[in-house]
Scaffold this motif. Structure first.
Motif, PDB file in Angstrom:
ATOM      1  N   MET A   1     -42.492  55.132  57.130  1.00  0.00           N
ATOM      2  CA  MET A   1     -41.054  55.287  57.220  1.00  0.00           C
ATOM      3  C   MET A   1     -40.720  56.777  57.192  1.00  0.00           C
ATOM      4  O   MET A   1     -41.240  57.521  56.384  1.00  0.00           O
ATOM      5  N   SER A   2     -39.882  57.200  58.061  1.00  0.00           N
ATOM      6  CA  SER A   2     -39.483  58.607  58.063  1.00  0.00           C
ATOM      7  C   SER A   2     -38.091  58.745  57.463  1.00  0.00           C
ATOM      8  O   SER A   2     -37.359  57.771  57.277  1.00  0.00           O
ATOM      9  N   CYS A   3     -37.714  59.967  57.174  1.00  0.00           N
ATOM     10  CA  CYS A   3     -36.424  60.264  56.563  1.00  0.00           C
ATOM     11  C   CYS A   3     -35.286  59.886  57.515  1.00  0.00           C
ATOM     12  O   CYS A   3     -35.322  60.231  58.701  1.00  0.00           O
ATOM     13  N   PRO A   4     -34.253  59.221  57.009  1.00  0.00           N
ATOM     14  CA  PRO A   4     -33.128  58.847  57.873  1.00  0.00           C
ATOM     15  C   PRO A   4     -32.280  60.044  58.310  1.00  0.00           C
ATOM     16  O   PRO A   4     -31.461  59.916  59.216  1.00  0.00           O
ATOM     17  N   TYR A   5     -32.486  61.205  57.687  1.00  0.00           N
ATOM     18  CA  TYR A   5     -31.712  62.396  58.035  1.00  0.00           C
ATOM     19  C   TYR A   5     -32.411  63.283  59.058  1.00  0.00           C
ATOM     20  O   TYR A   5     -31.895  64.333  59.422  1.00  0.00           O
ATOM     21  N   LEU A   6     -33.578  62.876  59.525  1.00  0.00           N
ATOM     22  CA  LEU A   6     -34.334  63.676  60.484  1.00  0.00           C
ATOM     23  C   LEU A   6     -34.034  63.240  61.910  1.00  0.00           C
ATOM     24  O   LEU A   6     -34.061  62.058  62.230  1.00  0.00           O
ATOM     25  N   GLU A   7     -33.739  64.219  62.744  1.00  0.00           N
ATOM     26  CA  GLU A   7     -33.552  63.997  64.180  1.00  0.00           C
ATOM     27  C   GLU A   7     -34.377  65.042  64.912  1.00  0.00           C
ATOM     28  O   GLU A   7     -34.699  66.090  64.359  1.00  0.00           O
ATOM     29  N   TYR A   8     -34.683  64.764  66.155  1.00  0.00           N
ATOM     30  CA  TYR A   8     -35.314  65.767  67.015  1.00  0.00           C
ATOM     31  C   TYR A   8     -34.336  66.089  68.120  1.00  0.00           C
ATOM     32  O   TYR A   8     -33.828  65.191  68.798  1.00  0.00           O
ATOM     33  N   ARG A   9     -34.027  67.365  68.272  1.00  0.00           N
ATOM     34  CA  ARG A   9     -33.030  67.799  69.253  1.00  0.00           C
ATOM     35  C   ARG A   9     -33.674  68.726  70.278  1.00  0.00           C
ATOM     36  O   ARG A   9     -34.530  69.535  69.948  1.00  0.00           O
ATOM     37  N   ASP A  10     -33.186  68.605  71.514  1.00  0.00           N
ATOM     38  CA  ASP A  10     -33.706  69.408  72.625  1.00  0.00           C
ATOM     39  C   ASP A  10     -33.033  70.758  72.758  1.00  0.00           C
ATOM     40  O   ASP A  10     -33.429  71.566  73.588  1.00  0.00           O
TER      41      ASP A  10
END
Length: 84
Positions: free
Chosen positions: A1-10
């Motif tokens: 499970m990864s952190c719900p606050y993590l996103e990857y942006r371009d």
């Protein structure tokens, strides 16, 4: 499970900057891009766990929990919010 606050942006929100060659880790709790090593914590890699090892996650979770219970949010020193 990864952190719900993590996103990857371009790319960033700055229209004057070119898009990134590769997507970068962005922490929505801290509202900023984070280093790859921080993203390893967010992704629970190398025996790291985001809800145990990430102070940004814990602080944000504590603030959200306090808001739900009606308690004042913890300050930087952990004593609770101070009224100025």
């Amino acid at each position: 499970m990864s952190c719900p606050y993590l996103e990857y942006r371009d790319g960033s929100d700055d229209p004057d900057r070119d898009p990134f060659d590769e997507a970068r880790a962005y922490c929505t709790a801290a509202d900023r891009f984070v280093q790859p090593m921080r993203a390893d914590i967010c992704n629970d890699r190398y025996d790291l766990v985001h809800d145990r090892d990430c102070e940004i996650y814990r602080e944000h979770a504590d603030d959200a929990e306090s808001a739900e219970s009606g308690e004042p949010a913890a300050g930087a020193d952990g004593t609770g919010a101070e009224n100025a």
